[in-house]
Design a protein around this motif. Structure first.
Motif, PDB file in Angstrom:
ATOM      1  N   UNK A 150      -3.014   4.773   6.350  1.00  0.00           N
ATOM      2  CA  UNK A 150      -2.543   4.828   7.734  1.00  0.00           C
ATOM      3  C   UNK A 150      -1.132   4.274   7.902  1.00  0.00           C
ATOM      4  N   UNK A 151      -0.732   3.334   7.039  1.00  0.00           N
ATOM      5  CA  UNK A 151       0.611   2.757   7.141  1.00  0.00           C
ATOM      6  C   UNK A 151       1.638   3.522   6.308  1.00  0.00           C
ATOM      7  N   UNK A 152       1.206   4.626   5.709  1.00  0.00           N
ATOM      8  CA  UNK A 152       2.093   5.473   4.904  1.00  0.00           C
ATOM      9  C   UNK A 152       2.468   6.717   5.700  1.00  0.00           C
ATOM     10  N   UNK A 153       3.432   7.517   5.192  1.00  0.00           N
ATOM     11  CA  UNK A 153       3.864   8.689   5.967  1.00  0.00           C
ATOM     12  C   UNK A 153       2.763   9.718   6.146  1.00  0.00           C
ATOM     13  N   UNK A 154       2.747  10.342   7.324  1.00  0.00           N
ATOM     14  CA  UNK A 154       1.950  11.542   7.566  1.00  0.00           C
ATOM     15  C   UNK A 154       2.949  12.687   7.714  1.00  0.00           C
ATOM     16  N   UNK A 214       1.326   8.918   0.795  1.00  0.00           N
ATOM     17  CA  UNK A 214       0.847   9.141   2.160  1.00  0.00           C
ATOM     18  C   UNK A 214      -0.056  10.351   2.247  1.00  0.00           C
ATOM     19  N   UNK A 215       0.027  11.046   3.392  1.00  0.00           N
ATOM     20  CA  UNK A 215      -0.834  12.193   3.678  1.00  0.00           C
ATOM     21  C   UNK A 215       0.027  13.410   3.968  1.00  0.00           C
ATOM     22  N   UNK A 216      -0.333  14.556   3.398  1.00  0.00           N
ATOM     23  CA  UNK A 216       0.346  15.817   3.684  1.00  0.00           C
ATOM     24  C   UNK A 216      -0.640  16.734   4.405  1.00  0.00           C
ATOM     25  N   UNK A 217      -0.301  17.090   5.649  1.00  0.00           N
ATOM     26  CA  UNK A 217      -1.137  17.982   6.461  1.00  0.00           C
ATOM     27  C   UNK A 217      -0.478  19.354   6.501  1.00  0.00           C
ATOM     28  N   UNK A 218      -1.095  20.316   5.843  1.00  0.00           N
ATOM     29  CA  UNK A 218      -0.592  21.688   5.816  1.00  0.00           C
ATOM     30  C   UNK A 218      -1.401  22.518   6.814  1.00  0.00           C
ATOM     31  N   UNK A 219      -0.805  22.737   7.982  1.00  0.00           N
ATOM     32  CA  UNK A 219      -1.459  23.514   9.037  1.00  0.00           C
ATOM     33  C   UNK A 219      -1.301  25.002   8.738  1.00  0.00           C
ATOM     34  N   UNK A 221      -4.684  13.939  12.594  1.00  0.00           N
ATOM     35  CA  UNK A 221      -4.066  12.643  12.881  1.00  0.00           C
ATOM     36  C   UNK A 221      -5.121  11.530  12.950  1.00  0.00           C
ATOM     37  N   UNK A 222      -6.290  11.871  13.465  1.00  0.00           N
ATOM     38  CA  UNK A 222      -7.383  10.893  13.466  1.00  0.00           C
ATOM     39  C   UNK A 222      -7.793  10.531  12.041  1.00  0.00           C
ATOM     40  N   UNK A 223      -7.853  11.518  11.163  1.00  0.00           N
ATOM     41  CA  UNK A 223      -8.207  11.277   9.763  1.00  0.00           C
ATOM     42  C   UNK A 223      -7.180  10.362   9.099  1.00  0.00           C
ATOM     43  N   UNK A 224      -5.901  10.632   9.328  1.00  0.00           N
ATOM     44  CA  UNK A 224      -4.855   9.794   8.722  1.00  0.00           C
ATOM     45  C   UNK A 224      -4.909   8.383   9.295  1.00  0.00           C
ATOM     46  N   UNK A 225      -5.072   8.267  10.613  1.00  0.00           N
ATOM     47  CA  UNK A 225      -5.073   6.945  11.258  1.00  0.00           C
ATOM     48  C   UNK A 225      -6.241   6.087  10.793  1.00  0.00           C
ATOM     49  N   UNK A 249      -6.627  10.653  19.397  1.00  0.00           N
ATOM     50  CA  UNK A 249      -7.868  10.347  20.097  1.00  0.00           C
ATOM     51  C   UNK A 249      -8.636  11.630  20.371  1.00  0.00           C
ATOM     52  N   UNK A 250      -9.898  11.680  19.929  1.00  0.00           N
ATOM     53  CA  UNK A 250     -10.764  12.806  20.233  1.00  0.00           C
ATOM     54  C   UNK A 250     -11.395  12.558  21.593  1.00  0.00           C
ATOM     55  N   UNK A 251     -10.995  13.328  22.608  1.00  0.00           N
ATOM     56  CA  UNK A 251     -11.476  13.139  23.970  1.00  0.00           C
ATOM     57  C   UNK A 251     -12.717  13.983  24.179  1.00  0.00           C
TER      58      UNK A 251
END
Length: 446
Positions: A192-196, A238-243, A183-187, A143-145
């Motif tokens: 969204x139902x695949x691995x992040x 799914x999605x791979x997030x490389x920080x 996480x917002x992008x993946x959701x 959630x982007x607050x």
């Protein structure tokens, strides 16, 4: 409709191949065939299979040896063996060394289909378990607050790019919320139902970074005692997030570029390419254009990952969001600690709004978690805040000149500190009565 799973049937009898290919084919399954061990090996190298059905006797290979090869080449695949009644002992031995089940000739088609479906379910579970080990264990926000114009623009960009499969580069200072945007992008994506799968490149050991990303085969380097899958395999579909992508060793960057361009990769020590379907997200607090200029980042990779950029502002550039973030974090921390609700006094909030927040949102959360420990009756006052924040000027300060109220507060605070908190000595030194001192301590949240 979910993507169909892949089944490979290996048998030297053409009639068996045709029968199983026809009966097992459905919208949920895609069936491939091979008439010998050599063709089966080639198929497994070129495709990713969830279930493999193989005759235990083949003209150019032994089914048990082939089983071991299959498990090495495709660890998540489940293998079902076909055997005659005279080879039951071999089939039992196969289960001991890793086969899912066996079926005997002549077989019933409904029995074969049932075993295949159960094997596929187990393959899915195995793959999910392997992926779970590489996802972050802590529950993170999606959630982007905030209500600032900057946050509204970021939400707009997320809504636009999330449904696509283009790479996204998230930039901003450390602690600005890059992981939350990912996480917002993946959701909000179609995956969204695949691995992040999340990996901070700064934690990769230089010597093993290629292996961790792509996997390796047994004996490919010193210490490689078995076959191992990499993050590419776990993130498939799914999605791979490389920080902190700027920390990835430049020697590995060319291999990552190949995955982005061709959707293929090789495990370390493996000759054959594997096809992969991954949505990539990247984040960095570095200026990658400067890194390219300095020769520390691959230029072609920079242009490939910078297809769509989301730049995050610092918390100091969106101060109007501080009260909303404070409310959000206090509610979150209150639930975690099971200690009810927390509030912030008006003067404490003024200090929070005046502070520059060099550590951004992460620093704000850490400050609130510390302040909760020092609070009384669930109220966070200025006294609960770290000195560098509580000493921030109140709204009465202008043009670099302290208001009289601010000067009075600082003078009383210094006197209390000098006398070790002894109020009687402090009141005497200040020339005021103790009751007056108590009122001012309450007024200034000292």
């Amino acid at each position: 409709m979910p993507e169909p799973y892949n089944v490979l049937v290996v048998d030297d009898e053409e009639s068996i191949l045709k029968l199983l290919s026809k009966e097992l084919a459905s919208p949920e399954r895609t069936v491939h065939t091979a008439d010998c061990a050599h063709a089966a090996r080639d198929a497994v190298r070129r495709h990713r299979f969830d279930v493999i059905i193989s005759d235990i006797r083949l003209p150019d290979g032994d089914g048990l040896e082939l089983l071991t090869e299959f498990k090495d080449m495709e660890p998540d695949a489940e293998v079902i063996l076909i055997t005659g009644h005279g080879n039951i002992d071999n089939a039992v031995e196969a289960i001991r060394i890793g086969a899912y089940d066996y079926i005997t000739k002549p077989f019933r088609l409904d029995r074969v289909e049932l075993v295949v479906d159960r094997a596929w379910q187990r393959a899915c579970l195995q793959r999910e378990n392997r992926s779970y080990k590489h996802t972050q264990k802590t529950t993170s926000s999606t959630q982007m607050v905030g209500s600032s114009a900057a946050v509204k623009h970021i939400r707009y960009l997320i809504d636009k790019v999330a449904p696509t499969d283009v790479p996204v580069l998230i930039t901003g200072e450390s602690g600005a919320g890059k992981d939350v945007v990912a996480r917002c992008l993946h959701a909000a994506s179609q995956r969204a139902d695949k691995p992040l799968i999340v990996k901070n490149c700064a934690t990769l050991q230089k010597e093993l970074s290629r292996s961790e990303l792509f996997g390796h085969t047994k004996g490919s380097f010193t210490g490689a005692t078995d076959n191992r899958e990499g993050l590419m395999n776990f993130a498939h579909t799914g999605t791979l997030f490389l920080d902190e992508i700027g920390e990835l060793p430049i020697e590995v960057q060319a291999s990552l570029l190949r995955v982005l361009e061709s959707h293929t990769y090789r495990r370390v020590g493996e000759k054959d390419e594997r096809t992969v379907d991954i949505r990539f997200l990247f984040a960095t607090n570095r200026n990658l254009a400067d890194e390219v200029e300095a020769g520390r980042f691959h230029e072609a990779l920079f242009h490939r990952i910078n297809v769509f950029n989301i730049s995050l502002p610092t918390l100091g550039e969106r101060r109007e969001d501080v009260p909303l973030l404070v409310d959000y974090f206090l509610a979150q921390l209150g639930r975690q600690k099971g200690q009810g609700e927390y509030t912030v006094s008006e003067r404490a909030m003024q200090s929070l709004l005046s502070y520059d927040w060099p550590g951004n949102i992460r620093e704000l959360r850490n400050v609130l978690e510390r302040s909760i420990i020092l609070s009384d009756n669930g109220v966070i006052t200025r006294a609960c805040l770290p000195r560098e924040i509580s000493d921030q000027p109140a709204s009465g300060q202008a043009g670099g000149v302290l208001s009289l109220e601010r000067m009075e507060r600082e003078h009383i605070a210094k006197a209390l500190d000098f006398y070790g908190g002894n109020r009687q000595q402090t009141a005497k030194a200040l020339g005021i009565g103790r009751k007056t001192l108590y009122r001012k301590i309450e007024k200034f949240d000292l």
